[in-house]
Design an enzyme around this catalytic site. Structure first.
Site, short mmCIF file in Angstrom:
data_model
loop_
_atom_site.label_atom_id
_atom_site.label_comp_id
_atom_site.label_asym_id
_atom_site.label_seq_id
_atom_site.Cartn_x
_atom_site.Cartn_y
_atom_site.Cartn_z
N THR A 1 43.59 23.26 49.13
CA THR A 1 42.97 22.95 47.84
C THR A 1 42.65 24.20 47.05
O THR A 1 41.94 24.14 46.05
CB THR A 1 41.68 22.13 48.06
OG1 THR A 1 40.84 22.82 49.00
CG2 THR A 1 41.99 20.75 48.58
N ARG B 1 33.81 35.51 51.85
CA ARG B 1 33.24 36.82 52.15
C ARG B 1 32.31 36.73 53.37
O ARG B 1 32.34 37.59 54.26
CB ARG B 1 32.48 37.35 50.94
CG ARG B 1 32.05 38.80 51.03
CD ARG B 1 31.36 39.25 49.75
NE ARG B 1 32.22 39.03 48.59
CZ ARG B 1 31.95 38.16 47.62
NH1 ARG B 1 30.86 37.41 47.67
NH2 ARG B 1 32.76 38.03 46.60
N ASP C 1 33.26 29.58 46.31
CA ASP C 1 34.14 29.67 47.46
C ASP C 1 34.42 31.11 47.87
O ASP C 1 34.58 31.42 49.05
CB ASP C 1 35.46 28.95 47.18
CG ASP C 1 35.33 27.44 47.25
OD1 ASP C 1 34.27 26.97 47.69
OD2 ASP C 1 36.27 26.73 46.85
N TYR D 1 44.65 28.31 46.48
CA TYR D 1 45.83 28.91 45.86
C TYR D 1 47.07 28.04 46.07
O TYR D 1 47.88 27.83 45.17
CB TYR D 1 46.05 30.30 46.47
CG TYR D 1 46.99 31.21 45.72
CD1 TYR D 1 47.71 30.77 44.61
CD2 TYR D 1 47.15 32.53 46.13
CE1 TYR D 1 48.57 31.61 43.93
CE2 TYR D 1 48.01 33.38 45.45
CZ TYR D 1 48.72 32.93 44.36
OH TYR D 1 49.56 33.77 43.70
N SER D 2 47.21 27.49 47.28
CA SER D 2 48.35 26.62 47.58
C SER D 2 48.41 25.44 46.62
O SER D 2 49.48 25.06 46.14
CB SER D 2 48.24 26.13 49.03
OG SER D 2 49.22 25.16 49.32
N ARG E 1 59.25 41.88 37.32
CA ARG E 1 60.36 41.69 38.25
C ARG E 1 60.00 40.69 39.33
O ARG E 1 58.92 40.76 39.92
CB ARG E 1 60.74 43.02 38.92
CG ARG E 1 61.21 44.08 37.95
CD ARG E 1 61.75 45.28 38.68
NE ARG E 1 62.95 44.95 39.44
CZ ARG E 1 63.59 45.82 40.20
NH1 ARG E 1 63.15 47.07 40.30
NH2 ARG E 1 64.68 45.46 40.85
#
Length: 342
Positions: A190, A80, A75, A192-193, A160
């Site tokens: 489908t 890219r 992916d 990072y989320s 932090r």
């Protein structure tokens, strides 16, 4: 003759080998192979000699002369390639050499059949929504970019949390400390989320998604909003913790306290070539290897029968009953024994 642009991951020997085979298959099928110079040089170094009949993009032809792009990789390689051809626009088809490969249309074992279908134009083109991303600080636009999958605001320092307030259509929703916030497209649902706990959204659904990452708050649920909405994340100034914006994991900018990231639907989509009409639900099951044992499926049309009288039908004589305590005398709501309610 059709010109097909071949992208490959030059850092992987498997991808270079797949590119060499793709060039051979395209030549045998009567198509012209186009490559970027760096990809062509990587292939040349791998086999010790230059492959003939390959045109170099930007030298022998331009992007507008190309009919289609083939991406050999995962992916990340598709993202890219989408970055490079978005201005064209050029349809892309991915051949998966990675793990999940949700953006890929075919697997490595299907390379010969894939090339044959592309040369004979046996494919459809699908539009995928993209997002426009702007970074503001004191009413000055610091940066402007786009994303196919997501724009992710992440804490800059591991030790932090970053303090943020999330906003939709100019109205604040909530403020909290967190590791970050993902603002995604259905295509990115489908990616990072999904890893952050967001919902899976079918690609043809017009929507935008906002998903907090490890938020320290009672209300920090994923949000699915209108595609015409404006999503925003502001970095609060009550601490000096900064953040970083990543778009598709490729383009990045540092976000100082007080910075604001706005995300809207872009008017310029990315185009993906589809070789088959496999439903997204089936792709979801196959890619994630989801268990479906025991599924019976809907009844066949010719075997369906109308409802019988076995179940009562509630008609105009419907009666309502006022709420009551379960132990109220005279209303046997629970089975009783000599020792009291069970």
């Amino acid at each position: 003759m059709r010109r097909i642009l071949v992208f490959t991951h030059t850092g992987r020997q498997e991808a270079i080998a797949a590119a060499i085979e793709t060039c051979s298959l395209l030549k045998a099928a009567g198509a012209i192979t186009v490559m970027r110079r760096k990809d062509h040089e990587a292939m040349t170094d791998a086999i010790g000699e230059a492959i003939e009949s390959i045109e170099i993009l930007g030298e022998d032809c331009q992007i507008d002369d190309v009919d289609l792009g083939v991406v050999l990789g995962g992916d990340g390689s598709v993202l890219r390639a989408a970055e490079l051809v978005r201005e064209a626009p050029l349809p892309l088809v991915g051949v998966n050499l990675g793990h999940v490969g949700f953006l890929a249309e075919a697997e490595r074992s299907e390379l010969a059949a894939t090339v044959d279908a592309l040369v004979n134009q046996e494919y459809t083109v699908e539009e995928r929504m993209t997002i426009e991303v702007k970074v503001w600080l004191d009413n000055v636009c610091l940066a402007e970019t786009w994303a196919l999958n997501e724009a992710a605001v992440e804490k800059a320092n591991r030790e932090r949390m970053v303090e943020v307030v999330i906003e939709v259509d100019g109205r604040p929703i909530s403020t909290f400390g967190c590791d970050g916030v993902v603002m995604a497209t259905p295509t990115g649902s489908t990616a990072y989320s999904f890893s952050a706990g967001g919902p899976v959204v079918w690609p043809d659904v017009a929507a935008l998604i906002m998903v907090p990452i490890s938020a320290h708050a009672l209300f920090a649920k994923p949000l699915v909003v209108s595609p015409d909405s404006v999503m925003a994340v502001e970095i609060l100034t009550r601490t000096d913790a900064g953040a970083v914006l990543w778009c598709d994991g490729r383009r990045t900018i540092e976000l100082p306290p007080g910075a604001r990231v706005e995300v809207t639907r872009s008017s310029r989509p990315v185009y993906l070539a589809r070789l088959n009409t496999t439903p997204f639900s089936e792709r979801l099951v196959n890619k994630f290897e989801l268990p479906i044992t025991g599924w019976r499926g809907p009844a066949k049309v010719d075997a369906r029968r109308s409802a019988t009288a076995a179940l009562p039908v509630i008609g105009p004589g419907l009666q309502s009953v006022e709420p009551h305590h379960r132990d109220e005398p005279g209303i046997p709501m629970v089975a009783r024994t000599d020792d009291g309610p069970e």
